[in-house]
Design a protein around this motif. Structure first.
Motif, PDB file in Angstrom:
ATOM      1  N   GLN A  48       0.848  -1.210  -0.033  1.00 62.15           N
ATOM      2  CA  GLN A  48      -0.027   0.011  -0.008  1.00 62.15           C
ATOM      3  C   GLN A  48       0.688   1.337   0.017  1.00 62.15           C
ATOM      4  OE1 GLN A  48      -3.411   0.082  -0.362  1.00 62.15           O
ATOM      5  NE2 GLN A  48      -3.649   2.060  -0.109  1.00 62.15           N
ATOM      6  N   ILE A  49       1.728   1.140   0.947  1.00 60.06           N
ATOM      7  CA  ILE A  49       2.815   2.321   0.881  1.00 60.06           C
ATOM      8  C   ILE A  49       3.523   2.594  -0.387  1.00 60.06           C
ATOM      9  CG2 ILE A  49       4.798   3.466   2.055  1.00 60.06           C
ATOM     10  CD1 ILE A  49       2.035   3.068   3.707  1.00 60.06           C
ATOM     11  N   LEU A  50       3.964   1.326  -1.068  1.00 60.46           N
ATOM     12  CA  LEU A  50       4.597   1.532  -2.395  1.00 60.46           C
ATOM     13  C   LEU A  50       3.762   2.236  -3.385  1.00 60.46           C
ATOM     14  CD1 LEU A  50       6.464  -1.971  -2.288  1.00 60.46           C
ATOM     15  CD2 LEU A  50       7.551   0.213  -2.146  1.00 60.46           C
ATOM     16  N   TYR A  51       2.701   1.633  -3.277  1.00 62.49           N
ATOM     17  CA  TYR A  51       1.402   2.094  -4.260  1.00 62.49           C
ATOM     18  C   TYR A  51       1.312   3.505  -4.327  1.00 62.49           C
ATOM     19  CZ  TYR A  51      -3.518   2.954  -5.611  1.00 62.49           C
ATOM     20  OH  TYR A  51      -4.482   3.378  -6.178  1.00 62.49           O
ATOM     21  N   LEU A  52       1.164   4.212  -2.982  1.00 62.39           N
ATOM     22  CA  LEU A  52       0.714   5.376  -2.838  1.00 62.39           C
ATOM     23  C   LEU A  52       2.293   6.211  -3.163  1.00 62.39           C
ATOM     24  CD1 LEU A  52      -1.134   5.348   0.580  1.00 62.39           C
ATOM     25  CD2 LEU A  52      -1.983   5.942  -1.777  1.00 62.39           C
ATOM     26  N   TYR A  53       3.311   6.063  -2.991  1.00 62.34           N
ATOM     27  CA  TYR A  53       4.591   6.592  -3.078  1.00 62.34           C
ATOM     28  C   TYR A  53       4.740   6.362  -4.729  1.00 62.34           C
ATOM     29  CZ  TYR A  53       9.265   7.908  -2.687  1.00 62.34           C
ATOM     30  OH  TYR A  53      10.726   8.851  -2.941  1.00 62.34           O
ATOM     31  N   GLY A  54       4.296   5.505  -5.542  1.00 61.37           N
ATOM     32  CA  GLY A  54       4.497   5.555  -6.777  1.00 61.37           C
ATOM     33  C   GLY A  54       3.410   6.620  -7.378  1.00 61.37           C
ATOM     34  N   LEU A  55       2.292   6.878  -6.809  1.00 59.69           N
ATOM     35  CA  LEU A  55       1.130   7.698  -7.076  1.00 59.69           C
ATOM     36  C   LEU A  55       2.026   9.204  -7.234  1.00 59.69           C
ATOM     37  CD1 LEU A  55      -2.156   6.575  -6.081  1.00 59.69           C
ATOM     38  CD2 LEU A  55      -1.308   6.258  -8.377  1.00 59.69           C
ATOM     39  N   HIS A  56       2.910   9.287  -5.888  1.00 63.85           N
ATOM     40  CA  HIS A  56       3.135  10.672  -5.348  1.00 63.85           C
ATOM     41  C   HIS A  56       4.335  10.714  -6.578  1.00 63.85           C
ATOM     42  CE1 HIS A  56       5.550  13.609  -3.665  1.00 63.85           C
ATOM     43  NE2 HIS A  56       6.766  12.821  -3.502  1.00 63.85           N
ATOM     44  N   LEU A  57       5.225   9.887  -7.177  1.00 65.74           N
ATOM     45  CA  LEU A  57       6.328  10.180  -7.938  1.00 65.74           C
ATOM     46  C   LEU A  57       5.629  10.472  -9.378  1.00 65.74           C
ATOM     47  CD1 LEU A  57       8.580   7.172  -7.251  1.00 65.74           C
ATOM     48  CD2 LEU A  57       9.296   9.644  -6.558  1.00 65.74           C
ATOM     49  N   ARG A  58       4.415   9.931  -9.854  1.00 64.59           N
ATOM     50  CA  ARG A  58       3.865  10.365 -11.028  1.00 64.59           C
ATOM     51  C   ARG A  58       3.624  11.650 -10.904  1.00 64.59           C
ATOM     52  NH1 ARG A  58      -1.413   7.304 -12.427  1.00 64.59           N
ATOM     53  NH2 ARG A  58       0.091   5.774 -12.621  1.00 64.59           N
ATOM     54  N   VAL A  59       3.106  12.358  -9.848  1.00 64.36           N
ATOM     55  CA  VAL A  59       2.805  13.748  -9.852  1.00 64.36           C
ATOM     56  C   VAL A  59       4.038  14.668  -9.986  1.00 64.36           C
ATOM     57  CG1 VAL A  59       2.145  15.611  -8.016  1.00 64.36           C
ATOM     58  CG2 VAL A  59       0.770  13.507  -8.021  1.00 64.36           C
ATOM     59  N   THR A  60       5.181  14.128  -9.103  1.00 66.02           N
ATOM     60  CA  THR A  60       6.389  15.113  -9.488  1.00 66.02           C
ATOM     61  C   THR A  60       6.959  14.750 -10.813  1.00 66.02           C
ATOM     62  OG1 THR A  60       7.761  13.204  -8.646  1.00 66.02           O
ATOM     63  CG2 THR A  60       6.933  14.477  -6.955  1.00 66.02           C
ATOM     64  N   GLY A  61       6.348  14.037 -11.663  1.00 65.69           N
ATOM     65  CA  GLY A  61       6.790  13.690 -13.064  1.00 65.69           C
ATOM     66  C   GLY A  61       8.156  12.630 -13.301  1.00 65.69           C
ATOM     67  N   ASP A  62       8.243  11.927 -12.142  1.00 65.73           N
ATOM     68  CA  ASP A  62       9.313  10.645 -12.443  1.00 65.73           C
ATOM     69  C   ASP A  62       8.404   9.492 -12.833  1.00 65.73           C
ATOM     70  OD1 ASP A  62      11.084   8.765 -12.011  1.00 65.73           O
ATOM     71  OD2 ASP A  62      11.536   9.037  -9.853  1.00 65.73           O
ATOM     72  N   LEU A  63       8.146   9.401 -14.027  1.00 63.05           N
ATOM     73  CA  LEU A  63       7.327   8.570 -14.565  1.00 63.05           C
ATOM     74  C   LEU A  63       8.055   7.140 -14.405  1.00 63.05           C
ATOM     75  CD1 LEU A  63       5.832  10.073 -17.581  1.00 63.05           C
ATOM     76  CD2 LEU A  63       4.884  10.173 -15.218  1.00 63.05           C
ATOM     77  N   ILE A  64       9.190   7.075 -14.756  1.00 55.59           N
ATOM     78  CA  ILE A  64       9.855   5.482 -14.657  1.00 55.59           C
ATOM     79  C   ILE A  64       9.890   5.257 -13.272  1.00 55.59           C
ATOM     80  CG2 ILE A  64      12.141   4.335 -15.056  1.00 55.59           C
ATOM     81  CD1 ILE A  64      10.647   5.349 -17.588  1.00 55.59           C
ATOM     82  N   GLY A  65      10.236   6.057 -12.164  1.00 50.06           N
ATOM     83  CA  GLY A  65      10.263   5.544 -10.731  1.00 50.06           C
ATOM     84  C   GLY A  65       8.961   5.331 -10.272  1.00 50.06           C
ATOM     85  N   SER A  66       7.824   5.962 -10.846  1.00 52.56           N
ATOM     86  CA  SER A  66       6.341   5.892 -10.462  1.00 52.56           C
ATOM     87  C   SER A  66       6.145   4.309 -10.969  1.00 52.56           C
ATOM     88  CB  SER A  66       5.696   6.727 -10.990  1.00 52.56           C
ATOM     89  OG  SER A  66       4.092   6.507 -11.085  1.00 52.56           O
ATOM     90  N   ARG A  67       6.427   4.118 -12.247  1.00 53.95           N
ATOM     91  CA  ARG A  67       6.314   2.664 -12.572  1.00 53.95           C
ATOM     92  C   ARG A  67       6.800   1.662 -11.938  1.00 53.95           C
ATOM     93  NH1 ARG A  67       9.593   1.364 -17.731  1.00 53.95           N
ATOM     94  NH2 ARG A  67      10.910   0.979 -15.917  1.00 53.95           N
ATOM     95  N   ASP A  68       8.182   1.869 -11.573  1.00 55.58           N
ATOM     96  CA  ASP A  68       8.842   0.549 -10.849  1.00 55.58           C
ATOM     97  C   ASP A  68       8.076   0.575  -9.518  1.00 55.58           C
ATOM     98  OD1 ASP A  68      10.324   0.583 -13.040  1.00 55.58           O
ATOM     99  OD2 ASP A  68      12.130   1.609 -12.113  1.00 55.58           O
ATOM    100  N   MET A  69       7.839   1.542  -8.889  1.00 56.15           N
ATOM    101  CA  MET A  69       7.054   1.600  -7.350  1.00 56.15           C
ATOM    102  C   MET A  69       5.728   0.668  -7.515  1.00 56.15           C
ATOM    103  SD  MET A  69       8.602   2.341  -4.706  1.00 56.15           S
ATOM    104  CE  MET A  69      10.084   3.111  -4.056  1.00 56.15           C
TER     105      MET A  69
END
Length: 451
Positions: free
Chosen positions: A263-284
């Motif tokens: 759940q935390i990884l999921y929410l962190y991934g959504l946060h990274l998407r907002v910041t523009g880190d699409l690769i990091g978001s996908r991996d999370m």
């Protein structure tokens, strides 16, 4: 106060001072304060000054209007209505923080006027000065006990930290239909006393209704009420992200506490998407989906992450997994339908039949109907496509997706009247705040340049 707010306020004050210096002399003033000595000024007749003030307000001449308000106050004193007018001018200039100072003063001058208290409360909510907003709302419902809006707002603000008080206000709010659904949903999850678990339940309900500023209050209370509560921290960050704030600190703190929690990884991934880190978001998001493979939401967001990084085959695969895991939940079917039509990916007559079936299961969803229409257009059936856009607009006449798609079909035709109508539609969509506004403007710019 943000730097941007400070600069805007400083610019407005500087403009006001320049106006005073150029147009108002010999009325004395200093760079730090404007003082008007009554003996140096010939009072403007009351009716004439009010008419001029109203004219300046109507014409948007805010600096002149503010000067007139200050001048009238120096001559006749500050009345509640004059304080409201000054606040209105600051608000119209994009400075609600300065406006509330005047509206506070108006309430102090006329404490029994519920209309002034209501205006103050509305703006305090807007700028998220929560404790003062609670005070103003309490005063409002004291003056007007049947003000359902005031009870509703108090219920939202107090649901996490003071459930018994929130319950009283939400019960009052639920009498009015506009507030009934959310009020009842919150009443169903309220604790008897303030606690972290109850605050989380409140936050989730508020998040589901996309009331992110109130959800942040609830999640933040939950994070404070229980030591080492990573889920509450992560949701606090998500709520901040959804408001355009920086949610990085609470989300990062949650990840440090629970680095392998899906759940935390999921929410962190959504946060990274907002910041523009699409690769990091996908991996999370992929890690979250692998750790909790039965969760359709994780699969769906992983599919969206692959889509955003340009891997449409993986995006399709994960979105299909999400539909399967959900038991053909319409919400996930809708995501898959929009993916096919927006990306034009793997469209065929067979796929068109699948989309038609999804529309049949979502007959009241204008976005899905419009998406199906766009698929028909991509497969060269504009007549049927326009029928679908019409059906979508019958459900929601302002639906930006249906309007945008309809305009594109008309633009591509040979009927000059329809092409002109399409231009007006594109201007309407471009003036809005939907995801289609930038694309509509791009098309307009292309047409203007002869493209």
């Amino acid at each position: 106060m943000t730097n941007l707010h400070f600069l805007k306020r400083a610019a407005f004050l500087l403009t006001l001072l320049v106006f005073l210096y150029v147009f108002v002399l010999p009325i004395p003033f200093s760079p730090f304060s404007v003082t008007i000595a009554q003996s140096d000024v010939t009072p403007i007749p009351d009716s004439a000054s009010i008419a001029l003030l109203n004219e300046n307000l109507a014409q948007g001449r805010l600096v002149q209007a503010l000067y007139q308000v200050e001048a009238r106050a120096a001559l006749y004193g500050w009345s509640p209505d004059l304080l409201v007018t000054a606040g209105n001018i600051w608000y119209a200039n994009g400075d609600p923080w300065q406006a509330v100072d005047y509206w506070f003063a108006s309430v102090q001058a006329a404490p029994e006027r519920a209309d002034l208290v209501r205006r103050l409360a509305e703006t305090l909510l807007e700028i998220q000065r929560w404790p003062e907003a609670v005070d103003a709302l309490n005063r409002l419902v004291t003056l007007t006990p049947n003000d359902r809006w005031g009870h509703y707002q108090l219920g939202l603000l107090l649901a996490a930290a003071n459930p018994p008080a929130a319950r009283e206000h939400l019960e009052q709010a639920s009498i009015e239909g506009a507030y009934q659904e959310l009020a009842l949903a919150l009443l169903a999850v309220l604790s008897s006393t303030a606690d972290a678990g109850g605050a989380m339940r409140v936050g989730v309900v508020l998040a589901e209704h996309e009331l992110w500023s109130y959800a942040e209050i609830a999640f933040n209370f939950a994070a404070s009420a229980r030591e080492s509560f990573p889920e509450a921290l992560a949701y606090t960050g998500l709520a901040r992200d959804k408001q355009g704030k920086d949610g990085g600190e609470p989300v990062a703190a949650a990840l440090r506490l629970a680095p392998e929690d899906p759940q935390i990884l999921y929410l962190y991934g959504l946060h990274l998407r907002v910041t523009g880190d699409l690769i990091g978001s996908r991996d999370m998001l992929l890690r979250a989906a692998i750790l909790e493979p039965e969760n359709p939401a994780f699969a769906a967001e992983t599919g969206t992450a692959y889509r955003l990084t340009g891997d449409l085959e993986q995006a399709e695969a994960w979105l299909k997994i999400a539909v399967q895991l959900s038991g053909d939940d319409p919400a996930f079917e809708r995501l898959l339908a929009l993916f096919y039509t927006e990306e034009g990916f793997n469209l065929s007559n067979e796929r068109l039949t699948e989309l038609q079936n999804i529309v049949g299961r979502l007959p009241d969803d204008p976005d899905t109907i419009a998406a199906y229409g766009w698929a028909l257009h991509l497969l060269a059936d504009d007549a049927l496509a326009l029928e679908q856009f019409g059906a979508a607009l019958a459900l929601d006449p302002q639906n930006p997706r249906a309007l945008f798609y309809k305009a594109l079909v008309w633009i591509g035709g040979n009927d000059e009247t329809l092409r002109a109508d399409a231009t007006h539609i594109l201007e309407q969509v471009a003036a809005g705040d939907s995801e289609f506004a930038p694309e509509a403007q791009r098309v307009l710019d292309s047409l203007a340049s002869g493209g």
